[in-house]
Design an enzyme around this catalytic site. Structure first.
Site, mmCIF file in Angstrom:
data_model
loop_
_atom_site.group_PDB
_atom_site.id
_atom_site.type_symbol
_atom_site.label_atom_id
_atom_site.label_comp_id
_atom_site.label_asym_id
_atom_site.label_seq_id
_atom_site.Cartn_x
_atom_site.Cartn_y
_atom_site.Cartn_z
ATOM 1 N N LEU A 170 0.652 -1.037 -0.007
ATOM 2 C CA LEU A 170 -0.007 0.042 0.126
ATOM 3 C C LEU A 170 0.755 1.312 0.071
ATOM 4 O O LEU A 170 2.046 1.274 0.617
ATOM 5 C CB LEU A 170 -1.082 -0.173 1.321
ATOM 6 C CG LEU A 170 -1.578 1.376 1.677
ATOM 7 C CD1 LEU A 170 -3.018 0.950 2.351
ATOM 8 C CD2 LEU A 170 -0.956 2.090 2.453
ATOM 9 N N ASP A 195 0.188 5.829 -1.426
ATOM 10 C CA ASP A 195 -0.525 6.762 -1.140
ATOM 11 C C ASP A 195 -2.157 6.575 -0.928
ATOM 12 O O ASP A 195 -2.666 6.009 -1.647
ATOM 13 C CB ASP A 195 -0.507 7.882 -1.990
ATOM 14 C CG ASP A 195 1.054 8.219 -2.766
ATOM 15 O OD1 ASP A 195 1.782 7.522 -2.013
ATOM 16 O OD2 ASP A 195 0.919 8.908 -3.668
HETATM 17 C C1 FRU Z 1 4.002 9.357 -4.075
HETATM 18 C C2 FRU Z 1 3.708 8.629 -5.486
HETATM 19 C C3 FRU Z 1 3.106 9.666 -6.376
HETATM 20 C C4 FRU Z 1 2.502 8.624 -7.496
HETATM 21 C C5 FRU Z 1 2.377 7.265 -6.561
HETATM 22 C C6 FRU Z 1 2.845 6.141 -7.181
HETATM 23 O O1 FRU Z 1 4.284 8.287 -2.981
HETATM 24 O O2 FRU Z 1 5.165 8.565 -6.017
HETATM 25 O O3 FRU Z 1 3.718 10.625 -6.707
HETATM 26 O O4 FRU Z 1 1.600 9.037 -7.986
HETATM 27 O O5 FRU Z 1 3.145 7.478 -5.481
HETATM 28 O O6 FRU Z 1 2.417 5.154 -6.552
#
Ligand code: FRU
Length: 464
Positions: free
Chosen positions: A39, A41
């Protein structure tokens, strides 16, 4: 590329991973974690028709991240959660290498989701300046299903001086217009936020950019623009900011600029950047406003590319979300406090006098009217100490590479500590400072010779 069919073909493997995760002694009690896999964001946070929806970056078949989908849980009370089906699979040509982060915007009785479709071209590229597409995609949805993935913006729509790293859209509505804030990295390796404008949520045109007039890192991830108590804030995650003794100690930062902005005139003034958290594991927070007019923030309790790790990998899962926190403003600064629903987890109330030991991992502990320096053992090998205006979190031998974090705080008057089996969230001065961290001690042992605590044993949140 991962679609529903491939996931279903691998379902037996997924179930084995889930069984393994259930055996983990470090499994959490009151945090949202993946049943199996990876998991990161929180995405698409919203309240829709009385139900809170929490989506998140999710790799169900890989505890080390690949083929990022959007996982989904729903709740009405933040105590009982329902695990919903995977919401977005990276199954289209414009998101085949990951349905990356994005947000929800409710309009005319439906949820519009905006997210970044990550595409990597075959071949030898640096994937920064070439070889990558970051497509902005829209879904119109009822929270569970959507009819089509609609491409809204692609590489050609971003300013010519951008690299191929342009991602994580978030919408803000003002005076009948919808403004989309997107994180970006310029060809000169300057982090900035791009703003697009739309009347109909389908056609967006480039409007303006928000940047510092000083050097502050090469990239911005996960921007979030919102208003609390009539003040505007721009949350973002800068990458490439140099660490200092008492600030910016993680590889990447998560924080905010107070901002005065006139979106129609395209003028703005940034205040000083402030970190939202001083622990080891806090990144990519996202906020939303609920029907009680609360601005609620949830963060990823993790840190990309950190040199510390998590033993949960052996149990086929990794990372969790923070407890939901409600935002308020004190002297122009954002404060975070666990939403009041968290108090419904409280069971027994124990007065823990200084010098007494509490031998469990899971609890909430409150200390008020703190006047002097103090030392607290949070675990047998983890301590929090405050002396001479410096707060130090010292992690022990069992913290998988996490060592020390220190922050300058002039006065500490109160503490509220949420301790789960393998996490700590420490709220200071009613949320003025927060330290969030994973922790993997084998032995509990909450103790202070300096402070009395009002302690609560806690129930677990439930998942169906
Ligand atoms: C931040 C990030 C975002 C991207 C996502 C990919 O943690 O790098 O910029 O959209 O995670 O999982």
């Amino acid at each position: 590329m991962l679609d529903k069919k491939i996931f279903e073909e691998n379902f037996a493997r997924f179930c084995k991973m889930k069984d393994r995760a259930k055996e983990d002694p470090n499994m959490l009690r009151f945090h949202i974690y993946p049943e199996a896999g990876w998991l990161n964001d929180p995405n698409g946070l919203c309240e829709y028709k009385g139900i809170y929806h929490i989506y998140y970056q999710y790799s169900p078949l890989d505890e080390n991240k690949s083929d990022t989908c959007w996982g989904h849980v729903s709740t009405v009370d933040f105590i009982n959660y329902k695990r919903e089906d995977i919401f977005i699979y990276p199954d289209a040509k414009f998101d085949k290498d990951g349905a990356y982060s994005g947000s929800a915007f409710i309009k005319d009785d439906r949820i519009n989701f905006f997210y970044t479709g990550n595409v990597k071209h075959d071949g030898e590229y640096d994937f920064i300046k070439e070889g990558r597409e970051h497509n902005t995609i829209k879904l119109a949805s009822d929270a569970y299903t959507y009819s089509e993935k609609k491409l809204i913006l692609d590489n050609d729509d971003y300013p010519k001086d951008m690299t191929k790293h342009v991602r994580d859209p978030k919408i803000y509505e003002k005076d009948g217009y919808n403004y989309m804030f997107i994180g970006a990295r310029s060809l000169e390796d300057k982090g900035l936020v791009l703003v697009y404008k739309s009347k109909d949520l389908d056609n967006f045109t480039y409007h303006m950019r928000i940047e510092t007039d000083y050097d502050f890192g090469y990239m911005r991830e996960c921007p979030d623009f919102f208003t609390v108590d009539s003040k505007d804030f721009l949350i973002l995650c800068p990458q490439g900011v140099e660490s200092e003794t008492y600030r910016y100690q993680n590889i990447y930062q998560a924080g905010y600029f107070p901002i005065e902005i006139d979106l129609s005139e395209k003028t703005y003034k940034l205040g000083n950047f402030k970190e939202l958290d001083y622990g080891f594991d806090f990144y990519a927070p996202q906020t939303f406003e609920d029907s009680k007019s609360r601005r609620i923030l949830i963060g990823w309790m993790g840190m990309p590319d950190a040199n510390y790790t998590n033993p949960t990998i052996d149990y086929k899962w990794q990372h969790c979300l923070t407890v939901p926190r409600s935002l308020s403003v004190k002297s122009g600064k954002l404060c975070q406090n666990p939403i009041s629903e968290m108090e419904n987890l409280r069971k027994d109330n124990i007065t823990l006098k200084r010098g007494e030991n509490y031998e469990d991992f899971v609890f909430e502990a409150l200390a008020k009217n703190i006047k002097d320096s103090f030392k607290i053992n949070l675990r047998s090998d983890v301590s929090l100490s405050y002396d001479d205006g410096i707060l130090r979190l010292n992690m022990g031998y069992s913290s998988f590479g996490r060592d020390t974090r220190q922050v300058k705080i002039n006065v500490i008057s109160d503490l509220r500590i949420y301790s789960d089996k393998s996490s700590l969230e420490i709220f200071i001065n009613e949320g003025e400072y927060v330290l969030t961290s994973r922790v993997y001690s084998e032995k509990a042992g909450f103790y202070s010779k300096d402070l009395d605590f009002d302690l609560y044993t806690l129930d677990s949140i439930g998942f169906i």
